[in-house]
Design an enzyme around this catalytic site. Structure first.
Site, PDB file in Angstrom:
ATOM      1  N   ASP A 137      12.903   0.442   0.404  1.00 50.76           N
ATOM      2  CA  ASP A 137      11.543   0.973   0.317  1.00 50.76           C
ATOM      3  C   ASP A 137      11.462   2.498   0.240  1.00 50.76           C
ATOM      4  OD1 ASP A 137       9.971  -1.323   0.124  1.00 50.76           O
ATOM      5  OD2 ASP A 137      10.233  -1.737   2.268  1.00 50.76           O
TER       6      ASP A 137
ATOM      7  N   ASP B  49       8.562  -6.869  -4.121  1.00 44.27           N
ATOM      8  CA  ASP B  49       7.990  -5.583  -3.710  1.00 44.27           C
ATOM      9  C   ASP B  49       8.789  -4.407  -4.277  1.00 44.27           C
ATOM     10  OD1 ASP B  49       7.997  -7.808  -1.958  1.00 44.27           O
ATOM     11  OD2 ASP B  49       7.159  -6.654  -0.305  1.00 44.27           O
TER      12      ASP B  49
HETATM   13  N1  GLY Z   1       6.516  -4.461   1.154  1.00 51.10           N
HETATM   14  C1  GLY Z   1       6.193  -5.166   2.331  1.00 51.10           C
HETATM   15  C2  GLY Z   1       4.901  -5.842   2.277  1.00 51.10           C
HETATM   16  O1  GLY Z   1       4.236  -5.838   1.249  1.00 51.10           O
HETATM   17  O2  GLY Z   1       4.510  -6.402   3.298  1.00 51.10           O
END
Ligand code: GLY
Length: 376
Positions: free
Chosen positions: A87, A148
């Protein structure tokens, strides 16, 4: 309507600076936000909101607070605090890259390039994917990609543009293609995550993490797909990415309930005991629809359809989910859900929901598409 919503958002951001201080909003706790240190995947969203608010208002207090977050992200990078995950793109696109875009600050640009290098640590060369979570070789997480991650790829495309080194973009493009091939199903719905054999790279199968069940469609994952593939199209020009974004957007819009805002999973049973909304999924999808529309010709048959979907979603968020006029509320959007099955904040503000809601408003009102790419 958008203007009034942005004014309300900026007033809340201005008020929140005082209470938040050097801490970061994560998910809601009633009218307030739970505050955390700069040590999670969500910290960039507050920074991005400060930069957006500053761009809208020109208020130096927002700019100074935004700059302080970048200092904090610099220190986080220096100390390597919770950066062993994928992330990094969320964290540094909306903080230091935003500062580079807004102010042309070269130190912020250098920090962002360090972040791109850090993200490349997640690339597993022999199997050819970005490992989302866990340590390399972890028996479970070592083979997992997640949808994601598509929002983390713009950091890499951008790093290739800035440095002239094609390696970042090459890896990002392989990841986007793999996501298209394995995370998106034949009916345009999606898996949240997918496993590969970490030795050979052979596909194993899809599974959920935050969705209702394996094989269901977690709405926020579908929204990450709409936006992420449109961004991969922006950077690569590969028409398959544009096509995938369109198809995922159509699936999303066709499966919305009457008020145009998504439940947390598209496959909840009629008698589900936890029929929460995820307003953050709809906010991400709205920003993604705007990005998608920016690549379509107005005369194209689908254009009016996606535009109607965008306006419907945003009108519903503004009228029925936003905290406009409530000066006690710290958050912008009610009824987001983080991880319903995991009993984590199933019905609260989500800081990423607030960020993407504000980004979508800024896109509609000012044509400013956040900090995923540089403006020409
Ligand atoms: N990227 C983590 C979520 O969307 O919860």
């Amino acid at each position: 309507m958008w203007n009034k919503a942005i004014e309300d958002a900026v007033a809340k951001i201005q008020r929140n600076i005082g209470r938040f201080g050097d801490r970061y909003p994560h998910v809601g706790n009633g009218l307030k936000y739970s505050l955390i240190e700069n040590d999670d995947w969500t910290n960039g969203f507050w920074s991005g909101m400060l930069w957006l608010g500053y761009e809208y208002s020109g208020d130096g207090r927002l700019r100074d607070a935004a700059r302080r977050t970048v200092d904090s992200f610099r220190s986080r990078m220096g100390q390597g605090i919770v950066l062993d995950h994928h992330d990094i793109g969320f964290l540094y696109s909306l903080s230091s890259k935003a500062q580079w875009i807004v102010e042309g600050n070269t130190e912020a640009k250098e920090l962002t390039l360090l972040a791109a290098d850090r993200l490349m640590n997640r690339w597993r060369e022999h199997a050819a994917y970005f490992q989302a979570w866990g340590r390399e070789g972890d028996p479970v997480e070592g083979g997992r990609i997640i949808i994601d991650c598509l929002l983390n790829l713009p950091l890499l495309y951008w790093a290739s543009e800035k440095t002239g080194n094609p390696a970042y973009k090459a890896a990002a493009e392989i990841q986007a293609n793999k996501s298209r091939r394995y995370l998106v199903r034949g009916d345009d719905s999606s898996y949240h995550t997918f496993f590969f054999n970490q030795e050979t790279g052979e596909p194993i199968g899809g599974a959920t993490h935050q969705g209702y069940t394996n094989g269901s469609t977690w709405t926020r994952g579908q929204a990450w797909g709409i936006y992420g593939f449109a961004l991969s199209y922006r950077y690569t020009g590969d028409p398959l990415f544009l096509e995938t974004s369109k198809r995922m957007a159509r699936y999303f819009l066709e499966h919305l309930p009457e008020d145009g805002v998504a439940y947390w999973d598209f496959n909840l049973p009629q008698d589900a005991v936890n029929p929460y909304r995820d307003s953050s999924a709809s906010a991400i999808a709205a920003a993604g629809l705007h990005e998608l529309l920016s690549h379509l010709d107005e005369a194209e048959p689908g254009y009016a359809y996606y535009r109607r979907g965008l306006i419907r979603s945003m009108q519903s968020l503004v009228r029925h989910y936003a905290t406009i006029g409530d000066s006690q509320a710290e958050g912008l959007l009610k009824h987001g859900s983080y991880h319903v099955r995991g009993s984590q904040a199933p019905d609260e503000y989500m800081i990423w929901g607030d960020y993407f809601y504000l980004e979508a408003l800024m896109r509609l009102e000012k044509g400013i598409g956040g900090y995923w790419y540089e403006r020409r």
